[in-house]
Motif scaffolding. Structure first.
Motif, mmCIF file in Angstrom:
data_model
loop_
_atom_site.group_PDB
_atom_site.id
_atom_site.type_symbol
_atom_site.label_atom_id
_atom_site.label_comp_id
_atom_site.label_asym_id
_atom_site.label_seq_id
_atom_site.Cartn_x
_atom_site.Cartn_y
_atom_site.Cartn_z
ATOM 1 N N GLN A 72 0.829 -1.200 0.000
ATOM 2 C CA GLN A 72 0.000 0.000 0.000
ATOM 3 C C GLN A 72 0.868 1.255 0.000
ATOM 4 O OE1 GLN A 72 -3.918 0.642 2.158
ATOM 5 N NE2 GLN A 72 -2.515 1.607 3.604
ATOM 6 N N GLU A 73 1.912 1.277 0.827
ATOM 7 C CA GLU A 73 2.756 2.469 0.938
ATOM 8 C C GLU A 73 3.483 2.763 -0.374
ATOM 9 O OE1 GLU A 73 2.704 4.519 3.332
ATOM 10 O OE2 GLU A 73 1.791 3.397 4.976
ATOM 11 N N LEU A 74 3.829 1.731 -1.128
ATOM 12 C CA LEU A 74 4.603 1.922 -2.353
ATOM 13 C C LEU A 74 3.750 2.374 -3.541
ATOM 14 C CD1 LEU A 74 7.033 -1.099 -2.042
ATOM 15 C CD2 LEU A 74 7.675 1.311 -2.004
ATOM 16 N N ALA A 75 2.439 2.197 -3.444
ATOM 17 C CA ALA A 75 1.518 2.652 -4.502
ATOM 18 C C ALA A 75 2.033 2.251 -5.886
ATOM 19 C CB ALA A 75 1.322 4.165 -4.416
ATOM 20 N N ILE A 76 2.193 0.963 -6.089
ATOM 21 C CA ILE A 76 2.829 0.439 -7.306
ATOM 22 C C ILE A 76 1.914 0.600 -8.509
ATOM 23 C CG2 ILE A 76 3.757 -1.659 -8.379
ATOM 24 C CD1 ILE A 76 4.416 -2.565 -5.443
ATOM 25 N N LYS A 77 2.513 1.011 -9.620
ATOM 26 C CA LYS A 77 1.787 1.182 -10.884
ATOM 27 C C LYS A 77 2.161 0.080 -11.861
ATOM 28 C CE LYS A 77 3.436 5.406 -11.469
ATOM 29 N NZ LYS A 77 4.098 5.760 -10.201
ATOM 30 N N LYS A 78 1.292 -0.148 -12.822
ATOM 31 C CA LYS A 78 1.487 -1.233 -13.794
ATOM 32 C C LYS A 78 2.752 -1.060 -14.633
ATOM 33 C CE LYS A 78 -1.649 -4.445 -13.415
ATOM 34 N NZ LYS A 78 -1.198 -5.834 -13.126
ATOM 35 N N THR A 79 3.271 0.150 -14.693
ATOM 36 C CA THR A 79 4.469 0.429 -15.494
ATOM 37 C C THR A 79 5.754 0.342 -14.683
ATOM 38 O OG1 THR A 79 4.117 2.779 -15.059
ATOM 39 C CG2 THR A 79 3.234 1.895 -17.123
ATOM 40 N N ASP A 80 5.670 0.061 -13.385
ATOM 41 C CA ASP A 80 6.838 0.146 -12.512
ATOM 42 C C ASP A 80 7.810 -1.021 -12.693
ATOM 43 O OD1 ASP A 80 6.144 2.533 -11.369
ATOM 44 O OD2 ASP A 80 5.244 1.665 -9.568
#
Length: 218
Positions: A72-80
């Motif tokens: 949750q803290e890292l808020a990962i996106k599909k492009t990461d």
């Protein structure tokens, strides 16, 4: 609902959601990726317990709520593009892979590296590159990364990790020594510029060969 699914539901609702993990994508993922499939057979009865699970050579599998909070803290996106230091059994690797574009994961213990490889292949998770090696003080020739996760603690956070972040990149690390360590989120706001947030206090096993504090002798 089977006992297994009831235990998973209880884990999410009683441990994870109550620790302020409310991101629905993260919560949904915990139902999708079956944690018990990544727990060593001898400890599978502990798969949903609110406790760390011992692994080879002093390593541990983090608690479910810690794993979820990190995501949750890292808020990962599909492009990461993601670097994970400490593959363990491959569970966090699988979660990261589902959220991001690709995960480079490095594990120093050969037995854990082999276990994670089998676990990820069994789950048909393919957007992962597993490396056996020592990344406790950085993995600088493979970046830059949008997300870096240290799955064990380090007494001192090597600057190499910050330097491996792309602009906008986020780094999660647990820094310090027992009894109290700080979970930290570091963001690269621009090349060479970083902000740091102390998230919460915790304590967990250190990375093997982690950078140590200088000791002064009189």
């Amino acid at each position: 609902m089977t006992d297994l699914e009831q235990n998973r539901f209880n884990m999410v609702e009683q441990q994870i959601r109550t620790w302020d993990v409310l991101d629905q994508d993260v919560l949904d993922l915990l139902y999708q990726i079956k944690r018990e499939e990544f727990v060593p057979v001898a400890y599978r009865f502990m798969a949903f317990a609110d406790m760390e699970i011992p692994l080879e050579h002093g390593a541990v599998m983090l608690t479910p709520k810690m794993e979820a909070r990190i995501l949750q803290e890292l808020a990962i996106k599909k492009t990461d593009k993601i670097l994970e230091v400490g593959t363990g059994t491959g569970y966090m690797t699988a979660l990261l892979a589902q959220l991001g574009a690709h995960v480079d994961s490095v594990e120093i213990v050969p037995e854990l590296h082999a276990m994670a490889k089998i676990n990820l292949q069994t789950q048909d998770i393919t957007n992962v590159t597993l490396e056996q090696g020592d990344a406790a003080q950085g993995w600088p020739d493979h970046g830059p990364y949008d997300v870096i996760v240290l799955t064990a603690s380090t007494p001192v956070l090597p600057e190499a990790f910050q330097q491996s972040l792309a602009p906008g990149g986020r780094l999660f690390a647990i820094v310090g020594e027992e009894p109290v360590m700080q979970a930290m989120l570091i963001t690269c706001t621009a090349p060479g510029d970083y902000t740091s947030i102390h998230l919460f206090e915790t304590s967990t096993a250190p990375l093997k060969n982690a950078l140590q504090r200088e000791r002064f002798h009189f």
